[in-house]
Design a protein around this motif. Sequence first.
Motif, PDB file in Angstrom:
ATOM      1  N   GLN A 201     -29.070   0.332 -32.730  1.00  0.00           N
ATOM      2  CA  GLN A 201     -28.044  -1.059 -32.714  1.00  0.00           C
ATOM      3  C   GLN A 201     -28.831  -1.859 -34.220  1.00  0.00           C
ATOM      4  N   PHE A 202     -27.881  -2.084 -34.635  1.00  0.00           N
ATOM      5  CA  PHE A 202     -28.066  -3.517 -35.509  1.00  0.00           C
ATOM      6  C   PHE A 202     -27.912  -5.115 -34.138  1.00  0.00           C
ATOM      7  N   SER A 203     -29.065  -5.585 -34.258  1.00  0.00           N
ATOM      8  CA  SER A 203     -29.589  -6.680 -33.265  1.00  0.00           C
ATOM      9  C   SER A 203     -29.361  -8.012 -33.763  1.00  0.00           C
ATOM     10  N   LEU A 204     -27.333  -7.808 -33.755  1.00  0.00           N
ATOM     11  CA  LEU A 204     -26.501  -8.912 -34.390  1.00  0.00           C
ATOM     12  C   LEU A 204     -26.866 -10.093 -33.333  1.00  0.00           C
ATOM     13  N   PRO A 205     -27.064 -11.417 -34.349  1.00  0.00           N
ATOM     14  CA  PRO A 205     -26.503 -12.803 -32.730  1.00  0.00           C
ATOM     15  C   PRO A 205     -24.928 -12.587 -32.379  1.00  0.00           C
TER      16      PRO A 205
ATOM     17  N   GLU B 175     -32.539 -16.300 -28.930  1.00  0.00           N
ATOM     18  CA  GLU B 175     -33.755 -14.925 -29.684  1.00  0.00           C
ATOM     19  C   GLU B 175     -34.742 -14.937 -30.321  1.00  0.00           C
TER      20      GLU B 175
END
Lengths: 142, 144
Positions: free
Chosen positions: B72-76, B144
């Motif tokens: 998956q895209f690791s987005l905040p 993060e």
Amino acid sequence: MTEFTPIEALVGGMLIGLSALAAMGLFGRIAGISGILGGLIAPGIGDRLWRFSFLLGLVAAPLGYWAISGEKPSVVMPSPTGLVIIGGLLVGAGTALGSGCTSGHGVCGMARLSRRSLVATLCFMGTGFLTVFILRHGLGVW
Amino acid sequence: MRHYLMSFLIGVLFGLGLVISMMVNPQKVLNFLDLAGTFDPSLILVMASALGVTFIGYRLLFQCRKPLWADQFSLPAGEIVDARLIGGSALFGIGWGMTGFCPGPAIAAIAVGNEKVFYFLVSMLVGMAVARWLGRSAGRRAPE
């Protein structure tokens, strides 16, 4: 004194952007340096190998550039050492608290139209301008 | 293994961008921040260029369901603008204005800079560690 270098700025910026796109398209990651480094030193956060190899690439780039072009990149720091240390502490603490830096918020975050990143960028730009103004024109530090 | 070669190359690409644009030189950054003095607008072009490429590219990338080599895209998550964000960013900006360095260029400069780069990096790491530790102690999730 440094000259305005529009071509180099545009080309360099494009490479940074391409790097960010590769990081997202291949690994799904934000190319935010403070986050990448922070995750490396924090206990419990994973992907250390991805983080380390990316940062190693950052370190290697100027060396590669120097080897190929014969030109050593300039790194001039007019600030006195005490200020460098205090500034370093603030950059470290500030980027950790604020969850990002110029690449994380300024490039990647704003590219996603993140409200948090827009506010963060305005904040660090604002205090950045103010700090230089005070240090240079107020206190005459350099 | 080839994935880590790729992440290394992505880091090299980023670093080359910093070198070519001269963002790795604190003097250049400080001149951008010196609106009232020896103003050098280069940094804003760097940022605009990087932002432009990333903005367009992200819009295309996010049409995909997932990145090529991850699940998956690791987005905040979250869009809350809070005191930590504002305060932290403000502090970062002060440090940036004091030195002309932010994390990326400082790391890139390790091998080609002088001992001040080293002092900056050590201080930055200490600052990061303390802030994260304090953040955890306060019972909140570390950034993060």
